[in-house]
Every structure is written in C-alpha cells, then in structure tokens.
Design a protein around this motif. Structure first.
Motif, PDB file in Angstrom:
ATOM      1  N   THR A 287       1.423   9.471  -5.643  1.00 15.35           N
ATOM      2  CA  THR A 287       1.961  10.803  -5.358  1.00 15.35           C
ATOM      3  C   THR A 287       2.858  11.270  -6.494  1.00 15.35           C
ATOM      4  OG1 THR A 287       1.872  10.368  -2.986  1.00 15.35           O
ATOM      5  CG2 THR A 287       3.310  12.153  -3.703  1.00 15.35           C
ATOM      6  N   GLU A 288       3.714  10.384  -6.988  1.00  9.72           N
ATOM      7  CA  GLU A 288       4.595  10.746  -8.093  1.00  9.72           C
ATOM      8  C   GLU A 288       3.805  11.057  -9.358  1.00  9.72           C
ATOM      9  OE1 GLU A 288       7.405   7.561  -8.391  1.00  9.72           O
ATOM     10  OE2 GLU A 288       8.408   8.127  -6.524  1.00  9.72           O
ATOM     11  N   ILE A 289       2.759  10.293  -9.615  1.00  9.64           N
ATOM     12  CA  ILE A 289       1.904  10.550 -10.782  1.00  9.64           C
ATOM     13  C   ILE A 289       1.246  11.916 -10.661  1.00  9.64           C
ATOM     14  CG2 ILE A 289      -0.236   9.842 -11.931  1.00  9.64           C
ATOM     15  CD1 ILE A 289       0.641   6.927 -11.371  1.00  9.64           C
ATOM     16  N   SER A 290       0.754  12.237  -9.477  1.00  9.02           N
ATOM     17  CA  SER A 290       0.118  13.532  -9.260  1.00  9.02           C
ATOM     18  C   SER A 290       1.103  14.674  -9.471  1.00  9.02           C
ATOM     19  CB  SER A 290      -0.469  13.613  -7.853  1.00  9.02           C
ATOM     20  OG  SER A 290      -1.511  12.690  -7.697  1.00  9.02           O
TER      21      SER A 290
ATOM     22  N   LYS B 120       0.830  -1.205   0.000  1.00  7.13           N
ATOM     23  CA  LYS B 120       0.000   0.000   0.000  1.00  7.13           C
ATOM     24  C   LYS B 120       0.863   1.252   0.000  1.00  7.13           C
ATOM     25  CE  LYS B 120      -4.232  -1.740   2.122  1.00  7.13           C
ATOM     26  NZ  LYS B 120      -5.179  -1.598   3.228  1.00  7.13           N
ATOM     27  N   GLU B 121       1.967   1.220   0.722  1.00  7.92           N
ATOM     28  CA  GLU B 121       2.862   2.370   0.758  1.00  7.92           C
ATOM     29  C   GLU B 121       3.479   2.620  -0.613  1.00  7.92           C
ATOM     30  OE1 GLU B 121       7.112   3.343   2.795  1.00  7.92           O
ATOM     31  OE2 GLU B 121       5.548   2.582   4.138  1.00  7.92           O
ATOM     32  N   ALA B 122       3.864   1.554  -1.299  1.00 10.63           N
ATOM     33  CA  ALA B 122       4.433   1.686  -2.635  1.00 10.63           C
ATOM     34  C   ALA B 122       3.397   2.243  -3.611  1.00 10.63           C
ATOM     35  CB  ALA B 122       4.951   0.337  -3.123  1.00 10.63           C
ATOM     36  N   GLU B 123       2.160   1.774  -3.506  1.00 16.23           N
ATOM     37  CA  GLU B 123       1.094   2.282  -4.371  1.00 16.23           C
ATOM     38  C   GLU B 123       0.828   3.757  -4.095  1.00 16.23           C
ATOM     39  OE1 GLU B 123      -2.211  -0.307  -3.650  1.00 16.23           O
ATOM     40  OE2 GLU B 123      -1.373  -1.936  -4.859  1.00 16.23           O
TER      41      GLU B 123
ATOM     42  N   LEU C 251       3.762  14.612 -11.388  1.00 18.01           N
ATOM     43  CA  LEU C 251       4.029  14.692 -12.821  1.00 18.01           C
ATOM     44  C   LEU C 251       2.884  15.379 -13.564  1.00 18.01           C
ATOM     45  CD1 LEU C 251       5.627  11.205 -13.503  1.00 18.01           C
ATOM     46  CD2 LEU C 251       6.758  13.419 -13.637  1.00 18.01           C
ATOM     47  N   GLN C 252       1.652  15.061 -13.175  1.00 17.22           N
ATOM     48  CA  GLN C 252       0.495  15.706 -13.803  1.00 17.22           C
ATOM     49  C   GLN C 252       0.513  17.206 -13.541  1.00 17.22           C
ATOM     50  OE1 GLN C 252      -2.670  13.411 -12.047  1.00 17.22           O
ATOM     51  NE2 GLN C 252      -2.887  12.119 -13.852  1.00 17.22           N
ATOM     52  N   ASP C 253       0.838  17.600 -12.328  1.00 17.82           N
ATOM     53  CA  ASP C 253       0.926  19.027 -12.001  1.00 17.82           C
ATOM     54  C   ASP C 253       2.004  19.712 -12.836  1.00 17.82           C
ATOM     55  OD1 ASP C 253      -1.100  18.697 -10.152  1.00 17.82           O
ATOM     56  OD2 ASP C 253       0.249  18.650  -8.411  1.00 17.82           O
ATOM     57  N   ALA C 254       3.142  19.054 -12.988  1.00 18.52           N
ATOM     58  CA  ALA C 254       4.229  19.625 -13.784  1.00 18.52           C
ATOM     59  C   ALA C 254       3.819  19.756 -15.245  1.00 18.52           C
ATOM     60  CB  ALA C 254       5.477  18.760 -13.655  1.00 18.52           C
ATOM     61  N   ILE C 255       3.128  18.757 -15.773  1.00 22.35           N
ATOM     62  CA  ILE C 255       2.679  18.818 -17.171  1.00 22.35           C
ATOM     63  C   ILE C 255       1.686  19.953 -17.367  1.00 22.35           C
ATOM     64  CG2 ILE C 255       1.322  17.582 -18.911  1.00 22.35           C
ATOM     65  CD1 ILE C 255       2.704  15.006 -17.894  1.00 22.35           C
ATOM     66  N   ILE C 256       0.804  20.150 -16.408  1.00 22.39           N
ATOM     67  CA  ILE C 256      -0.158  21.249 -16.498  1.00 22.39           C
ATOM     68  C   ILE C 256       0.560  22.591 -16.484  1.00 22.39           C
ATOM     69  CG2 ILE C 256      -2.015  22.432 -15.234  1.00 22.39           C
ATOM     70  CD1 ILE C 256      -3.015  19.601 -14.439  1.00 22.39           C
TER      71      ILE C 256
END
Length: 54
Positions: free
Chosen positions: A24-27, A16-19, A29-34
């Motif tokens: 968090t990393e995906i979020s 669960k911690e890894a997921e 990255l999405q913020d950076a792309i925006i």
C-alpha cells in the motif's frame, strides 16, 4: 500442539499484513511520483518557451 498452530497462523497473518501495508505504501509513493511528474511535465515546457523567447 494447538497453541503452536495458533501461533504459526498468527505469525503468518502478521507477516501478510506487513507485506500488504508495504504494498500500500509503495502504491501511494508511485501515485505521488506520477503526480509530481505530471506537474513537472506541465511546467517545464512553459519555462523552456519563456527562456527561448527572451
């Protein structure tokens, strides 16, 4: 038996911690792309106007 439960819970928590870390990393990255898209959107029309005026 208790040790097995303890290890199972430990593995489950690690999974669960890894997921959560991946989410968090995906979020991030999405913020950076925006942010990048906003910068590009702000600069592209200005560069197109400059090229059509000349």
């Amino acid at each position: 038996m208790v040790l097995w439960f303890k290890n199972s819970i430990k593995r489950l928590n690690e999974k669960k911690e890894a997921e959560q870390q991946a989410q968090t990393e995906i979020s991030e990255l999405q913020d950076a792309i925006i942010e990048i898209a906003d910068i590009v959107a702000a600069t592209v029309p200005a560069s197109e106007e400059d090229s059509t005026n000349g």
